[in-house]
Each structure stands twice: as C-alpha cells, then as structure tokens.
Design a protein around this motif. Sequence first.
Motif, PDB file in Angstrom:
ATOM      1  N   ALA A 132       2.203 -39.209 -20.726  1.00  0.00           N
ATOM      2  CA  ALA A 132       2.744 -39.642 -19.436  1.00  0.00           C
ATOM      3  C   ALA A 132       2.535 -41.134 -19.199  1.00  0.00           C
ATOM      4  O   ALA A 132       3.384 -41.801 -18.590  1.00  0.00           O
ATOM      5  CB  ALA A 132       2.095 -38.843 -18.308  1.00  0.00           C
ATOM      6  N   LYS A 133       1.415 -41.677 -19.677  1.00  0.00           N
ATOM      7  CA  LYS A 133       1.137 -43.097 -19.474  1.00  0.00           C
ATOM      8  C   LYS A 133       2.198 -43.965 -20.135  1.00  0.00           C
ATOM      9  O   LYS A 133       2.775 -44.859 -19.494  1.00  0.00           O
ATOM     10  CB  LYS A 133      -0.248 -43.443 -20.028  1.00  0.00           C
ATOM     11  CG  LYS A 133      -0.588 -44.919 -19.946  1.00  0.00           C
ATOM     12  CD  LYS A 133      -1.952 -45.214 -20.562  1.00  0.00           C
ATOM     13  CE  LYS A 133      -2.254 -46.715 -20.549  1.00  0.00           C
ATOM     14  NZ  LYS A 133      -3.572 -47.005 -21.177  1.00  0.00           N
ATOM     15  N   ARG A 134       2.467 -43.719 -21.412  1.00  0.00           N
ATOM     16  CA  ARG A 134       3.472 -44.519 -22.118  1.00  0.00           C
ATOM     17  C   ARG A 134       4.872 -44.268 -21.564  1.00  0.00           C
ATOM     18  O   ARG A 134       5.718 -45.166 -21.545  1.00  0.00           O
ATOM     19  CB  ARG A 134       3.420 -44.212 -23.615  1.00  0.00           C
ATOM     20  CG  ARG A 134       2.147 -44.684 -24.292  1.00  0.00           C
ATOM     21  CD  ARG A 134       1.993 -46.189 -24.207  1.00  0.00           C
ATOM     22  NE  ARG A 134       0.666 -46.630 -24.620  1.00  0.00           N
ATOM     23  CZ  ARG A 134       0.225 -47.877 -24.506  1.00  0.00           C
ATOM     24  NH1 ARG A 134       1.012 -48.808 -23.984  1.00  0.00           N
ATOM     25  NH2 ARG A 134      -0.990 -48.200 -24.889  1.00  0.00           N
ATOM     26  N   ARG A 135       5.108 -43.057 -21.114  1.00  0.00           N
ATOM     27  CA  ARG A 135       6.407 -42.736 -20.521  1.00  0.00           C
ATOM     28  C   ARG A 135       6.630 -43.568 -19.264  1.00  0.00           C
ATOM     29  O   ARG A 135       7.730 -44.095 -19.039  1.00  0.00           O
ATOM     30  CB  ARG A 135       6.470 -41.245 -20.221  1.00  0.00           C
ATOM     31  CG  ARG A 135       7.853 -40.734 -19.866  1.00  0.00           C
ATOM     32  CD  ARG A 135       7.892 -39.210 -19.832  1.00  0.00           C
ATOM     33  NE  ARG A 135       7.102 -38.651 -18.747  1.00  0.00           N
ATOM     34  CZ  ARG A 135       6.066 -37.833 -18.910  1.00  0.00           C
ATOM     35  NH1 ARG A 135       5.666 -37.492 -20.126  1.00  0.00           N
ATOM     36  NH2 ARG A 135       5.409 -37.347 -17.862  1.00  0.00           N
ATOM     37  N   ARG A 136       5.591 -43.701 -18.432  1.00  0.00           N
ATOM     38  CA  ARG A 136       5.722 -44.510 -17.206  1.00  0.00           C
ATOM     39  C   ARG A 136       5.921 -45.984 -17.544  1.00  0.00           C
ATOM     40  O   ARG A 136       6.712 -46.675 -16.889  1.00  0.00           O
ATOM     41  CB  ARG A 136       4.471 -44.337 -16.340  1.00  0.00           C
ATOM     42  CG  ARG A 136       4.389 -43.001 -15.614  1.00  0.00           C
ATOM     43  CD  ARG A 136       3.340 -43.048 -14.519  1.00  0.00           C
ATOM     44  NE  ARG A 136       2.006 -43.350 -15.045  1.00  0.00           N
ATOM     45  CZ  ARG A 136       1.138 -42.442 -15.457  1.00  0.00           C
ATOM     46  NH1 ARG A 136       1.454 -41.154 -15.412  1.00  0.00           N
ATOM     47  NH2 ARG A 136      -0.053 -42.795 -15.905  1.00  0.00           N
ATOM     48  N   ILE A 137       5.203 -46.481 -18.547  1.00  0.00           N
ATOM     49  CA  ILE A 137       5.357 -47.884 -18.926  1.00  0.00           C
ATOM     50  C   ILE A 137       6.779 -48.154 -19.400  1.00  0.00           C
ATOM     51  O   ILE A 137       7.418 -49.135 -18.990  1.00  0.00           O
ATOM     52  CB  ILE A 137       4.336 -48.256 -20.028  1.00  0.00           C
ATOM     53  CG1 ILE A 137       2.911 -48.217 -19.476  1.00  0.00           C
ATOM     54  CG2 ILE A 137       4.648 -49.642 -20.601  1.00  0.00           C
ATOM     55  CD1 ILE A 137       1.837 -48.357 -20.533  1.00  0.00           C
ATOM     56  N   ALA A 138       7.288 -47.282 -20.272  1.00  0.00           N
ATOM     57  CA  ALA A 138       8.648 -47.459 -20.785  1.00  0.00           C
ATOM     58  C   ALA A 138       9.667 -47.402 -19.655  1.00  0.00           C
ATOM     59  O   ALA A 138      10.602 -48.218 -19.595  1.00  0.00           O
ATOM     60  CB  ALA A 138       8.951 -46.396 -21.836  1.00  0.00           C
ATOM     61  N   ALA A 139       9.494 -46.463 -18.737  1.00  0.00           N
ATOM     62  CA  ALA A 139      10.435 -46.331 -17.625  1.00  0.00           C
ATOM     63  C   ALA A 139      10.413 -47.572 -16.738  1.00  0.00           C
ATOM     64  O   ALA A 139      11.470 -48.046 -16.287  1.00  0.00           O
ATOM     65  CB  ALA A 139      10.094 -45.083 -16.807  1.00  0.00           C
ATOM     66  N   THR A 140       9.233 -48.116 -16.497  1.00  0.00           N
ATOM     67  CA  THR A 140       9.115 -49.324 -15.672  1.00  0.00           C
ATOM     68  C   THR A 140       9.804 -50.502 -16.348  1.00  0.00           C
ATOM     69  O   THR A 140      10.567 -51.248 -15.713  1.00  0.00           O
ATOM     70  CB  THR A 140       7.637 -49.653 -15.418  1.00  0.00           C
ATOM     71  OG1 THR A 140       7.024 -48.584 -14.696  1.00  0.00           O
ATOM     72  CG2 THR A 140       7.500 -50.942 -14.613  1.00  0.00           C
ATOM     73  N   ASN A 141       9.540 -50.694 -17.638  1.00  0.00           N
ATOM     74  CA  ASN A 141      10.143 -51.812 -18.358  1.00  0.00           C
ATOM     75  C   ASN A 141      11.661 -51.728 -18.380  1.00  0.00           C
ATOM     76  O   ASN A 141      12.365 -52.731 -18.146  1.00  0.00           O
ATOM     77  CB  ASN A 141       9.613 -51.854 -19.797  1.00  0.00           C
ATOM     78  CG  ASN A 141       8.182 -52.348 -19.877  1.00  0.00           C
ATOM     79  OD1 ASN A 141       7.729 -53.101 -19.025  1.00  0.00           O
ATOM     80  ND2 ASN A 141       7.469 -51.915 -20.903  1.00  0.00           N
TER      81      ASN A 141
END
Length: 312
Positions: A61-70
Amino acid sequence: MIAVSDLPGAHRVRLTWRLFAPRRWPAWAAVAFLRASLYLPLGARVGIANVLGGLYYRGNAKRRRIAATNIRLCFPQWTAERQERAVREHFRLAALALFHMAVVWWGDERTLDRCLRVTGLEHYEAARAAGHNIVVLHCHCVGLEASLVLSRYFPYVGFAKPLKDPVLDFVMTRGRERFGGRVFAREAGMRPLIRAIKAGFGASYVPDEDLGPKESVYAPFFGVPAATLPTLGRLVRLTDAVVIPCFTRFLPDGGCELWLEPPLTNFPTNSAIGDATAMNTAIEQAVLKMPEQYLWTMKRFKTRDTGHSLYD
C-alpha cells in the motif's frame, strides 16, 4: 585507453563461503528462480509477471500511494480512472523487469538479441568519432537494468548502490559487469567516474532522484518543482563531455527497447538551475513515450520548498 580492470574505485565482490550460510539460502533461491526463468517462453514470463505485479500492487500500500501521488501530480489532465490504470500497469511492468534482469545478467547472445532491441548507437559513434568524451544520461525506470547491455558495444562504466544482502549484491554486480563494464560504488564519489570519462569510457549517469536539499536545486519536472541534482552540468564541464540521453522501455510483445538520442544541445547552460531544468526536460520527453514505466514508486518530490511532504 586504459583497461577497464585498471580503473580505481570499482565496487569489488567476491564469492566467499559466508555467502552460502543457511540464512543466505532464501536469496540463493530467488536467484535460482530468476536464472531458471530464462528457459521459459517469453509469453510465460509475461503471464507470471502479470500475477506477480497484481500481488505487488495489492500487497504494498505504501508504494501504491507514492505511485498514485506522483502520477496525479505529473498528469493532472488524466482522469482518475486513467491515473489508476497507470498505477496498476506500473506495478505489472515492475514485475516484468525482474525477468528482464535475468536476460541481462545471464542470457546468451541469441537471447539478448531476441529480447532487447538497441537503436541510436550511431549518435554515440558519431560523438566518439568527433573526439568527444561522453556521459550517457539515463533515468529511473522499470527497465533501467537493460541499459547495461551498452557495454556490449563500447567501454562503459557507471554507479551503483551496493545492496545490503551480500548474495544479491554479488550476483547483481557480476551480472552488470559480464560484458566488461565496471561498476563504481556510489560511496566512492565522483572522482572515479571523472577519471573514467577522461580515459575514454562511456559513463552512465542516473541523477533523477531526490537526495535532499543540500546539493539540490529546484527545477520543474512535469511542472512540479522537484529537488534536482545539478551535477550533470558540473560533470560535463570537468570532463569536456557531451551528454547522450539513453532510455529503455518495455514493448507490448514483452521485449525491451533501448534507444539513444542525439547529444543535448546548448548544454551545459550558464546556471545550475538551467542545467537541472534541461536535464529534467530530456527525461520528461522520454517518460512521455512510456508514461507507466517511470519509477513512480520513488519519492521524486520528497523534498519540498514549503516543508510539507506530498506523501503523508
């Protein structure tokens, strides 16, 4: 030109008995899985990557949120559905990259030629024929490891951050040096790279990451102020080199293309911000050809001039 084996500052790895301790067996199992994947048809590797990518997407979930934000910051014109689709595709391609690493590290000449297509080598050859030193500009993308095959065509060196796991560090370094290239540890600083460039080696440089405010300037990346290293301009001035952009992307058939572009013009500029902006612009143009394949899971906009994180 001096031999690549004579370059000081190279990252050294050795096969020792401690790498075979029981606590290292899981790492060896992962290596064996990747090595065995070479014997699978390309379609089977793509199918497995689809499954692994889905698990990666759902389980991190952490990397998913980072990718979505970027992706939201860089492509605000996309609909929410298009942005979400890009995030999912990014995770799938990140899994596919594992199998391409196996091709780069262990594949024979026939496998490499079948899975990796290289175009634009004439730009490098023309620059070298004109007597220029050369810095090869890459960016962080899921297929970055494929850029190592450039050492099949010309003497090539680059930086790497040694891995914490000694087994994976050994395997990765040996794989990256299999064609005669050399890897410098990032901790060695810029001096070994400068020495290699002046000696006539093509030098890989991958500067598009946020390393904090101390050495960075703020330059736009897809219109968003990003802490950017201006080191490329200084490196070019110190070595009297030209910058040849080179990027990789996965193709719909599961293969990979690596393309070199003409040298940057009017570079370096007359300012650190100008250098950083020109570099980011070159990377943007490449990302637009493969928008799901940039490494969106890294915190590209971590350092903010406002002091507020975008990833909270």
